[in-house]
Design an enzyme around this catalytic site. Structure first.
Site, PDB file in Angstrom:
ATOM      1  N   LEU A  33       0.808  -1.225   0.000  1.00 34.73           N
ATOM      2  CA  LEU A  33       0.000   0.000   0.000  1.00 34.73           C
ATOM      3  C   LEU A  33       0.840   1.274   0.000  1.00 34.73           C
ATOM      4  CD1 LEU A  33      -2.662  -1.170   2.597  1.00 34.73           C
ATOM      5  CD2 LEU A  33      -2.670  -1.456   0.113  1.00 34.73           C
ATOM      6  N   HIS A  37      -3.597   4.422  -2.025  1.00 30.93           N
ATOM      7  CA  HIS A  37      -4.549   3.507  -1.363  1.00 30.93           C
ATOM      8  C   HIS A  37      -5.117   4.164  -0.099  1.00 30.93           C
ATOM      9  CE1 HIS A  37      -1.876   0.356  -3.327  1.00 30.93           C
ATOM     10  NE2 HIS A  37      -3.069   0.019  -3.773  1.00 30.93           N
ATOM     11  N   GLY A 146      -9.074   3.861  -7.453  1.00 30.01           N
ATOM     12  CA  GLY A 146      -8.272   5.000  -7.901  1.00 30.01           C
ATOM     13  C   GLY A 146      -8.419   5.234  -9.408  1.00 30.01           C
ATOM     14  N   GLU A 147      -8.351   6.509  -9.784  1.00 30.92           N
ATOM     15  CA  GLU A 147      -8.480   6.861 -11.211  1.00 30.92           C
ATOM     16  C   GLU A 147      -7.212   6.570 -12.012  1.00 30.92           C
ATOM     17  OE1 GLU A 147      -9.866  10.893 -11.381  1.00 30.92           O
ATOM     18  OE2 GLU A 147     -11.959  10.262 -11.168  1.00 30.92           O
ATOM     19  N   LYS A 148      -6.134   6.146 -11.353  1.00 31.29           N
ATOM     20  CA  LYS A 148      -4.950   5.774 -12.133  1.00 31.29           C
ATOM     21  C   LYS A 148      -5.343   4.626 -13.081  1.00 31.29           C
ATOM     22  CE  LYS A 148      -1.343   3.348 -10.798  1.00 31.29           C
ATOM     23  NZ  LYS A 148      -1.186   2.318 -11.847  1.00 31.29           N
ATOM     24  N   GLN A 152     -10.122   0.463 -15.693  1.00 27.10           N
ATOM     25  CA  GLN A 152     -10.642  -0.525 -14.727  1.00 27.10           C
ATOM     26  C   GLN A 152     -11.880   0.028 -14.004  1.00 27.10           C
ATOM     27  OE1 GLN A 152      -8.320  -3.013 -11.789  1.00 27.10           O
ATOM     28  NE2 GLN A 152      -8.727  -1.288 -10.452  1.00 27.10           N
ATOM     29  N   SER A 184       2.012   4.122  -7.525  1.00 25.89           N
ATOM     30  CA  SER A 184       1.670   2.744  -7.873  1.00 25.89           C
ATOM     31  C   SER A 184       2.577   1.819  -7.069  1.00 25.89           C
ATOM     32  CB  SER A 184       1.917   2.537  -9.371  1.00 25.89           C
ATOM     33  OG  SER A 184       1.967   1.162  -9.674  1.00 25.89           O
ATOM     34  N   SER A 185       2.065   0.654  -6.726  1.00 29.94           N
ATOM     35  CA  SER A 185       2.892  -0.325  -5.998  1.00 29.94           C
ATOM     36  C   SER A 185       4.082  -0.729  -6.862  1.00 29.94           C
ATOM     37  CB  SER A 185       2.064  -1.556  -5.642  1.00 29.94           C
ATOM     38  OG  SER A 185       0.914  -1.155  -4.955  1.00 29.94           O
ATOM     39  N   ARG A 186       3.869  -0.726  -8.181  1.00 24.44           N
ATOM     40  CA  ARG A 186       4.938  -1.134  -9.108  1.00 24.44           C
ATOM     41  C   ARG A 186       6.138  -0.189  -9.107  1.00 24.44           C
ATOM     42  NH1 ARG A 186       0.661  -3.344 -12.188  1.00 24.44           N
ATOM     43  NH2 ARG A 186       1.142  -5.485 -12.777  1.00 24.44           N
TER      44      ARG A 186
HETATM   45  O1  PAF Z   1      -6.611  -2.148  -8.760  1.00 22.27           O
HETATM   46  C1  PAF Z   1      -6.247  -3.177  -8.164  1.00 22.27           C
HETATM   47  O2  PAF Z   1      -5.419  -3.139  -7.256  1.00 22.27           O
HETATM   48  C2  PAF Z   1      -6.842  -4.512  -8.551  1.00 22.27           C
HETATM   49  O3  PAF Z   1      -7.090  -4.568  -9.915  1.00 22.27           O
HETATM   50  C3  PAF Z   1      -8.113  -4.872  -7.752  1.00 22.27           C
HETATM   51  C4  PAF Z   1      -9.229  -3.890  -8.010  1.00 22.27           C
HETATM   52  C5  PAF Z   1      -7.790  -4.908  -6.261  1.00 22.27           C
HETATM   53  C6  PAF Z   1      -8.606  -6.260  -8.160  1.00 22.27           C
HETATM   54  O4  PAF Z   1      -7.646  -7.248  -7.934  1.00 22.27           O
END
Ligand code: PAF
Length: 259
Positions: A33, A37, A146-148, A152, A184-186
């Site tokens: 996180l 988040h 999140g809007e990033k 999705q 981003s976690s990445r």
């Molecule tokens: O955005 C994310 O972190 C993931 O795609 C989610 C919504 C938790 C689903 O695994």
């Protein structure tokens, strides 16, 4: 903070809160996180009586097994952060528990045939599958994203509308590092130097309206960014510009509003 590791514990927690008439806010995550988040946890705390987060790295949304294996994890730090930010409960399931839940597959109306849908085949069906399963047990009144991951967010809204699910989907603005890199976690997989350099991604997005696209593409190429797409899309009147590509071996995405 309640750490719920089984469906039984989660069911009990949700049942008690619903009995008390509490409104549940839900923040699904894949862990590791960051401030983005936490901004969702804060929004949920403001708008709901109870906030439940989940931590589950969903294998079915990874089209690349290496990406899945390399996904960063730090449960201890995540728990500390959630607790410090007044999250009421966190659900941390095992794969077998998620797999035991009913799943859906829906027509995403073409939303999955652009951008991430093309670059990551099967990704969005995997997201829909897990988010539906999580919703079916958390039974939230509101869920925060999140809007990033703007595409999705649209896809989750589409799922909720198609299946007529009783949950309100709320999108939250992107949080950025001081140089403009979308959180981003990445990002933790970037080298220190690369992470410092990545401000150019946001700069390119911001200069799009006044610069020809091929000039920006050339600039990105020269900076060593392997561009996958730089595209404008209109989602129900909301015009946005999206970018994705690989830098320093890490796949990064970002977007800005164009209105
Ligand atoms: O955005 C994310 O972190 C993931 O795609 C989610 C919504 C938790 C689903 O695994």
């Amino acid at each position: 903070m309640n750490v719920l590791r089984s469906l039984k514990e989660l069911d009990q927690f949700v049942f008690e809160k619903k009995q008390m008439g509490k409104q549940i806010g839900f923040v699904p995550t894949m862990g590791f996180l960051h401030a983005g988040h936490i901004s969702l946890i804060h929004l949920s705390n403001q708008q709901s009586d109870i906030t439940i987060a989940s931590i589950y790295v969903n294998p079915s949304q990874f089209n690349d097994v290496n990406d899945f294996n390399k996904y960063p994890k730090n449960e201890e730090a995540d728990l500390k952060l959630l607790k410090a930010n007044f999250c009421d409960a966190v659900f941390i399931p095992e794969k077998a528990q998620i797999d035991s839940l009913q799943k859906v597959s829906i027509d995403l109306g073409g939303l999955d045939n652009i951008m991430e849908g093309i670059c990551r085949p099967g990704h969005f069906q995997g997201v829909v599958e897990v988010v539906y399963r999580l919703f079916s047990v958390v039974m939230p009144d509101k869920a925060f994203f999140g809007e990033k991951d703007f595409q999705q967010l649209q896809i989750i809204k589409k799922m909720v509308e198609t299946l007529n699910l009783p949950v309100e989907i709320i999108g939250a603005p992107i949080l950025r590092e001081p140089n403009g890199l979308a959180m981003s976690s990445r990002n933790s997989r970037l080298s220190k130097e690369a992470r410092e350099n990545t401000g150019f991604i946001y700069e390119v997005l911001k200069s799009f309206v006044k610069t020809e696209k091929h000039i920006l593409e050339k600039r990105l190429f020269e900076l060593g960014f392997k561009l996958e797409y730089l595209e404008k899309h209109d989602f129900g009147g909301q015009k946005r510009l999206f970018i994705a590509g690989v830098y320093d071996g890490v796949r990064l995405i970002d977007n800005i509003e164009l209105n």
